[in-house]
Design an enzyme around this catalytic site. Structure first.
Site, PDB file in Angstrom:
ATOM      1  N   GLU A 261     -47.826  64.811  91.001  1.00 15.16           N
ATOM      2  CA  GLU A 261     -48.063  66.165  90.470  1.00 15.16           C
ATOM      3  C   GLU A 261     -48.265  66.181  88.957  1.00 15.16           C
ATOM      4  O   GLU A 261     -47.641  66.947  88.242  1.00 15.16           O
ATOM      5  CB  GLU A 261     -46.876  67.078  90.839  1.00 15.16           C
TER       6      GLU A 261
HETATM    7  C1  TNX Z   1     -42.787  68.034  95.988  1.00 16.68           C
HETATM    8  S1  TNX Z   1     -42.731  65.225  96.910  1.00 16.68           S
HETATM    9  C2  TNX Z   1     -42.337  67.211  94.974  1.00 16.68           C
HETATM   10  C3  TNX Z   1     -41.011  67.428  94.398  1.00 16.68           C
HETATM   11  C4  TNX Z   1     -40.330  68.638  94.980  1.00 16.68           C
HETATM   12  C5  TNX Z   1     -40.580  68.694  96.477  1.00 16.68           C
HETATM   13  C6  TNX Z   1     -39.870  69.803  97.185  1.00 16.68           C
HETATM   14  C7  TNX Z   1     -43.088  65.022  95.431  1.00 16.68           C
HETATM   15  C8  TNX Z   1     -43.569  63.725  95.036  1.00 16.68           C
HETATM   16  N1  TNX Z   1     -42.983  66.066  94.577  1.00 16.68           N
HETATM   17  O1  TNX Z   1     -41.111  67.535  93.002  1.00 16.68           O
HETATM   18  O2  TNX Z   1     -38.969  68.540  94.723  1.00 16.68           O
HETATM   19  O3  TNX Z   1     -41.959  68.817  96.697  1.00 16.68           O
HETATM   20  O4  TNX Z   1     -40.002  69.676  98.561  1.00 16.68           O
END
Ligand code: TNX
Length: 445
Positions: A261
């Protein structure tokens, strides 16, 4: 071949012969014979074990200490509450070498004692990797001596507005050693170049304009809004210092660098960042792991797949060319998803995940077996306010995931699993584990 006779684990009591039960045999000995043996017969791979329970006693054989440890975990599951072990002879070994659980200690801090307690729970199910998500926007949880404000300032926040916290390096070493004593390797994650608000509050010189961002507020669970400045040289000094200290605390092979992200990082910046950081990891003697977005920058890392959809072209192509993929699909193994619409805590963005949804998944339907590095169950902690919430989300799903990572799909049988799992309820209660009483399981009363 060496023979060691060890005292029987506390849970296994010798039983008098009159308590013989159908399809079980009494264990008339107060000892188990354990032996480490090379070439001890077919089927004995590194983490495997051979377990023989007969009227003459219990014999456990393995090639490695880990194998013996797993044999003991199995034995503890076989023994009935009145101390009877069914007669059996089994050769057992895992499908995947990486059977992991991830705990997010950044969104909510968990004390060393709470982490060690989770380690003990995981070890009972032969999980062998604990991935600690040590840093995020909401908090930085590991003391880094060369950048001390990361812990003292970056560690002082968390979701909900509590005091947060961090591990000193001694506390962290102790967690790693405790895990090792249960044959669990800790994989530390420093999530970069995004997910770094706590670090930027502590060291504003890491932002492109040098201005500190607003500190995290108690209610924030947004993702993808912060980034290290990939154009500044100090960023790379910062990362190298951190990875050096973390590598020195890590007996395992892998360092996880997040890379998920990175919406606040330019595409070009993210590529440059990964290409500069990978050689640092190698220099510190480790191998790289990252969330699957890392594949946009490099095929030379174990990529942890976390989508709620099946693997896309990027992941499939990388897998076909030899990149190892660690499978953590959100709609199959995310422990922070609600079980049902009635579940009081958790996310729903990847759907609801009841025990059976987890148990029925075959990782082999996602990618060719030789590309699968293993399976890992992440527990993100935005909604976890302490150990009871952790227990509730992990149990009973973590034993289901442990089984799918250990046993071949052909050996899985939902009805049988549900019955076996039901017997664990009283044990969890005795251990103080506040589990979710899924209506799918015929819990013993
Ligand atoms: C996505 S999974 C994220 C996390 C959040 C999560 C909540 C991932 C690599 N990144 O930052 O905590 O969703 O479900």
């Amino acid at each position: 071949m060496t023979f060691d006779v060890v005292p029987v684990p506390a849970e296994i009591r010798p039983v008098p012969h009159e308590s013989f039960q159908a399809r079980s045999c009494p264990v008339g000995l107060d000892e188990i014979t354990m032996s480490l043996a090379d070439g001890a017969g077919p089927g004995l791979v590194d983490e495997g074990y051979r377990l023989k329970v007969s009227r003459e006693g219990i014999a456990l054989t393995a090639k490695t200490e880990a194998g013996l440890f797993y044999g003991v975990q199995t034995l503890q599951q076989l023994v009935s509450p009145d101390g009877v072990v069914p007669g059996c002879e089994i050769v057992d070994y895992p499908r995947y070498a990486h059977r992991g659980a991830m705990l997010d200690v950044a969104r909510h801090f968990f004390s060393p004692a709470e982490v060690k307690r989770y380690i003990d729970q995981l070890a009972q199910y032969k999980i062998n990797v604990l991935h600690l998500h040590l840093t995020d926007d909401q908090g930085w949880r590991l003391d880094i001596r060369s950048w001390p404000k990361l812990a003292t300032i970056g560690g002082a926040t968390q979701v909900g507005g509590g005091p947060g916290g961090f591990y000193t390096q001694d506390e962290y070493r102790d967690i790693v050693a405790h895990a090792a004593s249960k044959h669990i390797t800790v994989v530390p994650e420093i999530d970069i170049p995004g997910h770094v608000n706590a670090a930027l509050v502590a060291y504003p010189e890491l932002t492109c304009d040098g201005v500190a961002p607003p500190p995290f507020t108690a209610t924030g669970t947004a993702t993808g809004f912060s980034s290290l400045c990939t154009d500044k040289e100090i960023t790379y000094q910062f990362v190298d210092d951190i990875l050096g200290e973390v590598a020195a605390l890590t007996p395992g092979e892998y360092l996880h660098i997040g890379t998920d992200e990175t919406h606040a990082t330019s595409e070009e910046g993210a590529l440059k960042f990964v290409s500069r950081v990978l050689p640092m990891i190698a220099k510190h003697g480790k191998k790289a792991m990252g969330w699957h977005e890392i594949l946009k920058a490099t095929p030379d890392a174990v990529a942890q797949f976390w989508s709620k959809n099946e693997p896309d072209d990027l992941v499939r192509t990388a897998a076909a060319s030899g990149t190892r993929i660690l499978l953590s699909p959100a709609n199959k193994v995310y422990l922070d998803m609600k079980y049902t619409p009635q579940t009081p805590i958790g996310f729903t963005w990847a759907g609801y995940l009841e025990v059976r949804d987890v148990y029925d998944w075959d990782p082999g339907t996602y990618l060719p077996e030789d590309a699968i590095h293993g399976v890992e169950a992440p527990l993100w902690s935005e909604h976890l306010r302490g150990r009871d919430d952790l227990d509730f989300m992990a149990f009973p799903r973590i034993p289901a995931i442990a089984e799918l990572a250990w046993s071949p799909y052909s050996a899985r049988d939902w009805e049988d699993f549900a019955r076996r799992l039901a017997a664990h309820g009283p044990r969890w209660t005795a251990q103080g584990i506040r589990f979710y009483r899924s209506p799918q399981i015929p819990w013993a009363v």
